[in-house]
Write an enzyme that holds these catalytic residues in place. Structure first.
Site, PDB file in Angstrom:
ATOM      1  N   LYS A   4       0.827  -1.212   0.000  1.00  0.00           N
ATOM      2  CA  LYS A   4       0.000   0.000   0.000  1.00  0.00           C
ATOM      3  C   LYS A   4       0.857   1.256   0.000  1.00  0.00           C
ATOM      4  O   LYS A   4       0.480   2.278  -0.574  1.00  0.00           O
ATOM      5  CB  LYS A   4      -0.901  -0.019   1.247  1.00  0.00           C
ATOM      6  CG  LYS A   4      -1.649   1.264   1.498  1.00  0.00           C
ATOM      7  CD  LYS A   4      -1.444   1.762   2.918  1.00  0.00           C
ATOM      8  CE  LYS A   4      -1.893   3.181   3.077  1.00  0.00           C
ATOM      9  NZ  LYS A   4      -1.085   3.963   3.997  1.00  0.00           N
ATOM     10  N   ASN A   5       2.030   1.185   0.621  1.00  0.00           N
ATOM     11  CA  ASN A   5       2.833   2.411   0.690  1.00  0.00           C
ATOM     12  C   ASN A   5       3.879   2.509  -0.422  1.00  0.00           C
ATOM     13  O   ASN A   5       4.782   3.333  -0.353  1.00  0.00           O
ATOM     14  CB  ASN A   5       3.463   2.580   2.079  1.00  0.00           C
ATOM     15  CG  ASN A   5       2.419   3.083   3.077  1.00  0.00           C
ATOM     16  OD1 ASN A   5       1.357   3.582   2.683  1.00  0.00           O
ATOM     17  ND2 ASN A   5       2.687   2.940   4.362  1.00  0.00           N
ATOM     18  N   ARG A  75      -3.352  10.663   2.553  1.00  0.00           N
ATOM     19  CA  ARG A  75      -2.076  11.352   2.724  1.00  0.00           C
ATOM     20  C   ARG A  75      -1.188  11.269   1.477  1.00  0.00           C
ATOM     21  O   ARG A  75      -0.490  12.216   1.116  1.00  0.00           O
ATOM     22  CB  ARG A  75      -1.332  10.734   3.929  1.00  0.00           C
ATOM     23  CG  ARG A  75       0.063  11.272   4.177  1.00  0.00           C
ATOM     24  CD  ARG A  75       0.040  12.648   4.798  1.00  0.00           C
ATOM     25  NE  ARG A  75       1.373  13.160   5.076  1.00  0.00           N
ATOM     26  CZ  ARG A  75       1.620  14.339   5.610  1.00  0.00           C
ATOM     27  NH1 ARG A  75       0.618  15.134   5.954  1.00  0.00           N
ATOM     28  NH2 ARG A  75       2.844  14.753   5.823  1.00  0.00           N
ATOM     29  N   CYS A  99      -5.164   9.107   7.646  1.00  0.00           N
ATOM     30  CA  CYS A  99      -5.510   8.549   8.948  1.00  0.00           C
ATOM     31  C   CYS A  99      -5.443   9.592  10.049  1.00  0.00           C
ATOM     32  O   CYS A  99      -4.607  10.483  10.015  1.00  0.00           O
ATOM     33  CB  CYS A  99      -4.555   7.404   9.268  1.00  0.00           C
ATOM     34  SG  CYS A  99      -4.753   6.032   8.139  1.00  0.00           S
ATOM     35  N   ARG A 104      -0.474  16.153  10.995  1.00  0.00           N
ATOM     36  CA  ARG A 104       0.419  15.692   9.912  1.00  0.00           C
ATOM     37  C   ARG A 104       0.773  16.884   9.024  1.00  0.00           C
ATOM     38  O   ARG A 104       0.216  17.084   7.949  1.00  0.00           O
ATOM     39  CB  ARG A 104      -0.231  14.547   9.130  1.00  0.00           C
ATOM     40  CG  ARG A 104      -0.438  13.333  10.035  1.00  0.00           C
ATOM     41  CD  ARG A 104      -1.020  12.173   9.311  1.00  0.00           C
ATOM     42  NE  ARG A 104      -0.040  11.387   8.588  1.00  0.00           N
ATOM     43  CZ  ARG A 104      -0.360  10.296   7.885  1.00  0.00           C
ATOM     44  NH1 ARG A 104      -1.603   9.905   7.806  1.00  0.00           N
ATOM     45  NH2 ARG A 104       0.583   9.607   7.274  1.00  0.00           N
ATOM     46  N   ASP A 288       3.374   1.637  12.088  1.00  0.00           N
ATOM     47  CA  ASP A 288       2.168   1.021  11.519  1.00  0.00           C
ATOM     48  C   ASP A 288       1.856  -0.340  12.146  1.00  0.00           C
ATOM     49  O   ASP A 288       0.783  -0.891  11.916  1.00  0.00           O
ATOM     50  CB  ASP A 288       2.330   0.863   9.999  1.00  0.00           C
ATOM     51  CG  ASP A 288       2.446   2.208   9.290  1.00  0.00           C
ATOM     52  OD1 ASP A 288       2.014   3.221   9.871  1.00  0.00           O
ATOM     53  OD2 ASP A 288       2.972   2.243   8.171  1.00  0.00           O
ATOM     54  N   ARG A 381      -8.857   1.145   2.755  1.00  0.00           N
ATOM     55  CA  ARG A 381      -7.821   2.028   2.191  1.00  0.00           C
ATOM     56  C   ARG A 381      -6.509   1.279   2.007  1.00  0.00           C
ATOM     57  O   ARG A 381      -5.699   1.625   1.146  1.00  0.00           O
ATOM     58  CB  ARG A 381      -7.582   3.229   3.123  1.00  0.00           C
ATOM     59  CG  ARG A 381      -8.617   4.317   2.970  1.00  0.00           C
ATOM     60  CD  ARG A 381      -8.105   5.639   3.492  1.00  0.00           C
ATOM     61  NE  ARG A 381      -6.693   5.766   3.267  1.00  0.00           N
ATOM     62  CZ  ARG A 381      -5.803   6.150   4.177  1.00  0.00           C
ATOM     63  NH1 ARG A 381      -6.205   6.477   5.371  1.00  0.00           N
ATOM     64  NH2 ARG A 381      -4.530   6.233   3.873  1.00  0.00           N
TER      65      ARG A 381
HETATM   66  N1  EPU Z   1       6.263  15.445   9.704  1.00  0.00           N
HETATM   67  C1  EPU Z   1       6.447  16.794   9.894  1.00  0.00           C
HETATM   68  N2  EPU Z   1       6.453  17.611   8.787  1.00  0.00           N
HETATM   69  C2  EPU Z   1       6.299  17.117   7.530  1.00  0.00           C
HETATM   70  C3  EPU Z   1       6.124  15.730   7.339  1.00  0.00           C
HETATM   71  C4  EPU Z   1       6.114  14.908   8.461  1.00  0.00           C
HETATM   72  O1  EPU Z   1       6.597  17.284  11.012  1.00  0.00           O
HETATM   73  O2  EPU Z   1       6.308  17.909   6.575  1.00  0.00           O
HETATM   74  C5  EPU Z   1       6.267  14.546  10.888  1.00  0.00           C
HETATM   75  C6  EPU Z   1       4.958  13.776  11.042  1.00  0.00           C
HETATM   76  O3  EPU Z   1       3.985  14.550  11.708  1.00  0.00           O
HETATM   77  C7  EPU Z   1       5.402  12.566  11.834  1.00  0.00           C
HETATM   78  C8  EPU Z   1       6.824  12.319  11.332  1.00  0.00           C
HETATM   79  O4  EPU Z   1       7.207  13.520  10.677  1.00  0.00           O
HETATM   80  O5  EPU Z   1       5.435  12.873  13.200  1.00  0.00           O
HETATM   81  C9  EPU Z   1       6.990  11.185  10.364  1.00  0.00           C
HETATM   82  O6  EPU Z   1       6.003  11.253   9.366  1.00  0.00           O
HETATM   83  P1  EPU Z   1       6.247  10.836   7.857  1.00  0.00           P
HETATM   84  O7  EPU Z   1       6.215  12.064   7.024  1.00  0.00           O
HETATM   85  O8  EPU Z   1       7.422   9.946   7.739  1.00  0.00           O
HETATM   86  O9  EPU Z   1       4.938  10.016   7.563  1.00  0.00           O
HETATM   87  P2  EPU Z   1       4.181  10.015   6.194  1.00  0.00           P
HETATM   88  O10 EPU Z   1       5.170  10.088   5.103  1.00  0.00           O
HETATM   89  O11 EPU Z   1       3.068  10.984   6.227  1.00  0.00           O
HETATM   90  C10 EPU Z   1       4.257   7.432   5.776  1.00  0.00           C
HETATM   91  C11 EPU Z   1       3.234   6.366   5.600  1.00  0.00           C
HETATM   92  C12 EPU Z   1       2.563   6.098   6.934  1.00  0.00           C
HETATM   93  C13 EPU Z   1       3.615   5.676   7.944  1.00  0.00           C
HETATM   94  C14 EPU Z   1       4.688   6.765   8.048  1.00  0.00           C
HETATM   95  C15 EPU Z   1       5.833   6.402   8.956  1.00  0.00           C
HETATM   96  C16 EPU Z   1       2.452   6.738   3.353  1.00  0.00           C
HETATM   97  C17 EPU Z   1       1.351   7.194   2.476  1.00  0.00           C
HETATM   98  N3  EPU Z   1       2.234   6.827   4.652  1.00  0.00           N
HETATM   99  O12 EPU Z   1       3.531   8.572   6.220  1.00  0.00           O
HETATM  100  O13 EPU Z   1       1.665   5.042   6.718  1.00  0.00           O
HETATM  101  O14 EPU Z   1       3.017   5.514   9.193  1.00  0.00           O
HETATM  102  O15 EPU Z   1       5.226   7.040   6.734  1.00  0.00           O
HETATM  103  O16 EPU Z   1       6.441   5.232   8.519  1.00  0.00           O
HETATM  104  O17 EPU Z   1       3.489   6.287   2.878  1.00  0.00           O
HETATM  105  C18 EPU Z   1      -0.176   3.730   7.180  1.00  0.00           C
HETATM  106  O18 EPU Z   1       0.178   3.046   6.203  1.00  0.00           O
HETATM  107  O19 EPU Z   1      -1.057   3.392   7.993  1.00  0.00           O
HETATM  108  C19 EPU Z   1       0.481   5.016   7.390  1.00  0.00           C
HETATM  109  C20 EPU Z   1       0.002   5.960   8.179  1.00  0.00           C
END
Ligand code: EPU
Length: 400
Positions: A4-5, A75, A99, A104, A288, A381
């Site tokens: 999924k990711n 996201r 989610c 975020r 996750d 999702r």
């Molecule tokens: N963050 C910031 N600023 C930003 C971006 C992120 O402060 O501009 C913070 C976030 O709030 C969080 C941390 O950085 O505290 C890490 O977040 P990250 O950006 O790595 O998460 P993401 O890219 O939004 C992806 C996966 C998530 C998974 C996370 C961590 C996707 C679409 N989503 O999210 O997947 O939990 O990385 O591994 O790739 C899920 O699959 O259930 C899911 C939520």
């Protein structure tokens, strides 16, 4: 199933390929429908050419406004911003949804685009980003964000000069994306480490279809289910090599795990032991997998501990688990103690996000009596027809 990711990110990357690309082993989940919907709204063509294969063909010039309602619903919509910006010189989008697991923000994306020479404006609820000419830059992320790393990687592919991403995330999903871009003519080194160097090229051409690798989070979640109540369950077509720290932790609970390169065979022990878990960026225990692990802890003997380090709202769902009978002490938004074993009782539950949604399903299977899980579009999702697969290993479950 395919990850999924990763799969939605390859859909987004298709914008960079003049001749389009084919992606195989696509999980048929809502996030894919949403990403395909966004692409079609921009004018791209998405065609299903097999049960799990899609051909993605961008047109010469794409629209630059992401469809509001779709972009807000997940996201991963934000990863389209980079490819569109570098291809069309403009992109507008609302704050991405997804989610409910805490705030975020997207500051890392915006700061990085600015560093590459883009201009950012806010028009009502929308971000509007424009760039006449982007330039290579040295970017230091404040945190190793997964989607920011992927987005900037895709942006920098066509930007003249060299872009260096410091403090980049190193999840296997990023490596898969970088390798595919590289095989297609991009010049990327360092993916899978915290420093990625991208040298701009003029075009990309896919030499072969992208084969979506298995979903390591789905594998981990099913391994937990099997560890809590499985007699002898085999998970096939998976990649245990990307779950090393998690599997080490699961073994510490007493779960019996036999591992090959592409499969896991799991037996629940007579008694599960308590464990301490700290979620961490790859290669640590993925955030996750925190929620299904919490369910396991309710069945383990002794006091377990979770330190959720990635998202500040990702433990909120535990209140529902308490209402099912779990003995949980919430210390603060990041830390909880779980005492076990406890008898869980079936309830009506509201899925707040896809991982907690699946954790509710596992808790419902462990619990005495019947449970109803609402808001399952969240689960759809990320997990394809999960009820069919759970039924195949003996669960009594139906979609109503
Ligand atoms: N963050 C910031 N600023 C930003 C971006 C992120 O402060 O501009 C913070 C976030 O709030 C969080 C941390 O950085 O505290 C890490 O977040 P990250 O950006 O790595 O998460 P993401 O890219 O939004 C992806 C996966 C998530 C998974 C996370 C961590 C996707 C679409 N989503 O999210 O997947 O939990 O990385 O591994 O790739 C899920 O699959 O259930 C899911 C939520």
């Amino acid at each position: 199933m395919g990850a999924k990711n990763i799969a939605p990110k390859i859909f987004a990357a298709s914008v960079l390929f003049k001749d389009g690309l084919q992606i195989n082993n696509v999980p048929l989940i809502n996030d894919i429908e949403n990403m395909a919907g966004l692409l079609r709204h921009l004018g791209a063509k998405t065609e299903r050419v097999g049960e799990r294969s899609f051909k993605l063909k961008p047109v010469l010039s794409l629209g630059t406004d992401l469809a509001d309602d779709i972009a807000k619903s997940f996201r991963a919509s934000i990863v389209l911003s980079g490819p569109l910006l570098v291809k069309e010189g403009r992109v507008s989008f609302p704050h991405p949804g997804g989610c409910v697991i805490g705030e975020r923000p997207i500051d890392v994306f915006l700061e990085s685009f600015e560093k590459m020479g883009a201009k950012i404006a806010k028009e009502g609820e929308k971000y509007v980003i424009t760039a006449n000419k982007l330039r290579g830059a040295e970017i230091v992320f404040k945190i190793p964000s997964v989607t920011a790393t992927e987005t900037l990687l895709m942006t920098a592919v066509f930007v003249p000069g060299t872009t260096i991403l410091h403090n980049a995330a190193c999840e296997p999903e990023i490596v898969a994306l970088a390798e595919f871009l590289d095989d297609s003519g991009a010049q990327i080194t360092g993916a899978g480490t915290h420093t990625i160097v991208i040298r701009g090229v003029k075009s990309l051409r896919a030499k072969k279809p992208f084969q979506t690798p298995p979903d390591r989070i789905e594998t981990g979640s099913l391994a937990i289910l099997a560890g809590v109540c499985g007699k002898d369950i085999e998970i096939t077509e998976c990649q245990p090599e990307y779950l090393k720290v998690f599997l080490r932790t699961l073994r510490n609970t007493g779960v019996n795990i036999k591992e090959t390169k592409t499969s896991l065979r799991i037996q629940a022990p007579e008694k599960l032991r308590a464990i301490d878990v700290k979620t961490h960026e790859y290669p640590g225990i993925p955030t996750d997998l925190q929620s299904p692990l919490a369910v396991l802890m309710t069945q383990a003997e002794g006091r377990s501990f979770i330190f959720e380090t990635v998202f500040e709202g990702r433990l909120n769902w535990l209140n529902e688990l308490v209402r099912m009978g779990a003995n949980i002490t919430i210390c603060d938004p990041h830390r909880v103690f779980i005492n076990g074993p406890t008898l869980l009782r079936g309830r009506e539950l509201e899925s707040p996000d896809l991982r907690a949604g699946l954790a509710f399903m596992i808790a419902s299977l462990v619990a005495r009596g019947e449970s109803i899980v609402h808001n399952i579009s969240n689960i759809d999702r990320g997990y394809e027809k999960i009820e069919d697969r759970l039924r195949a290993v003996g669960a009594e479950i139906k979609r109503i």
